[in-house]
Design a protein around this motif. Structure first.
Motif, short mmCIF file in Angstrom:
data_model
loop_
_atom_site.label_atom_id
_atom_site.label_comp_id
_atom_site.label_asym_id
_atom_site.label_seq_id
_atom_site.Cartn_x
_atom_site.Cartn_y
_atom_site.Cartn_z
N ARG A 51 -4.96 5.57 7.48
CA ARG A 51 -3.61 5.34 8.00
C ARG A 51 -2.71 4.80 6.89
N TYR A 52 -1.40 4.94 7.10
CA TYR A 52 -0.45 4.31 6.20
C TYR A 52 -0.62 2.80 6.27
N SER A 53 -0.26 2.12 5.19
CA SER A 53 -0.48 0.68 5.09
C SER A 53 0.70 -0.14 5.60
N GLY A 112 2.34 0.30 17.49
CA GLY A 112 1.59 -0.82 16.93
C GLY A 112 0.56 -0.40 15.91
N VAL A 113 0.30 0.89 15.83
CA VAL A 113 -0.64 1.44 14.85
C VAL A 113 0.11 2.51 14.06
N LEU A 114 0.04 2.41 12.74
CA LEU A 114 0.75 3.37 11.90
C LEU A 114 0.07 4.73 11.93
N PRO A 115 0.81 5.81 11.66
CA PRO A 115 0.24 7.15 11.73
C PRO A 115 -0.83 7.41 10.66
N VAL A 116 -1.62 8.43 10.91
CA VAL A 116 -2.67 8.86 9.97
C VAL A 116 -2.01 9.66 8.86
N VAL A 121 8.63 1.42 6.02
CA VAL A 121 9.87 1.01 5.34
C VAL A 121 11.06 1.68 6.01
N ASP A 122 12.26 1.16 5.69
CA ASP A 122 13.47 1.75 6.25
C ASP A 122 13.89 3.01 5.52
N CYS A 123 13.49 3.17 4.25
CA CYS A 123 13.86 4.32 3.44
C CYS A 123 12.76 4.53 2.39
N LEU A 124 12.22 5.72 2.30
CA LEU A 124 11.12 5.97 1.35
C LEU A 124 11.58 5.97 -0.10
N SER A 125 12.80 6.41 -0.38
CA SER A 125 13.25 6.53 -1.77
C SER A 125 13.75 5.21 -2.35
N ASN A 126 14.27 4.31 -1.53
CA ASN A 126 14.79 3.02 -2.01
C ASN A 126 14.67 1.99 -0.89
N GLY A 149 0.83 -1.19 0.00
CA GLY A 149 0.00 0.00 0.00
C GLY A 149 0.87 1.24 0.00
N ILE A 150 0.47 2.24 0.76
CA ILE A 150 1.25 3.48 0.87
C ILE A 150 2.07 3.41 2.15
N PRO A 151 3.42 3.32 2.01
CA PRO A 151 4.26 3.18 3.20
C PRO A 151 4.66 4.52 3.80
N CYS A 152 4.98 4.47 5.09
CA CYS A 152 5.58 5.62 5.77
C CYS A 152 6.96 5.19 6.26
#
Length: 98
Positions: free
Chosen positions: A67-69, A57-61, A72-77, A46-49
């Motif tokens: 909320r984000y799905s 335990g719950v991803l941000p809005v 990831v460790d790095c948004l660009s790669n 989905g859309i990662p943050c």
């Protein structure tokens, strides 16, 4: 995939883009003949943050009530993906090697 209580980018199940993370991290299961096995999974991110160990335990809005799905460790790669939804991963292949 792997799950550890003291996770670097927050709670959830971790998946690596590259098999070397699974192998080097000791997540491969050892077979009786000395070979190893790992799963290759299809992951719906989905859309990662950006991951954060302070996520409770719950991803941000991200917009309104959505909320984000995943994170990831790095948004660009991204090399590491973290999901809180176990249904987001489909084990597609079992890879055995020595």
């Amino acid at each position: 995939s792997g799950h550890r209580a003291a996770a670097l980018w927050g709670p959830g199940t971790y998946f690596a883009r590259d098999a070397k993370y699974v192998y080097d991290g000791g997540f491969c299961k050892m077979l009786p003949d000395g070979g190893k096995v790992m799963l290759l999974c299809l992951l719906m991110t989905g859309i990662p943050c950006l991951g954060d160990p302070n996520h409770p335990g719950v991803l941000p809005v991200r917009h309104g009530r959505h909320r984000y799905s995943s994170s990831v460790d790095c948004l660009s790669n991204p090399e590491i993906y973290v999901t809180q939804n176990p249904g987001a991963a489909y084990p597609a292949y079992v890879i055995t090697f020595s």
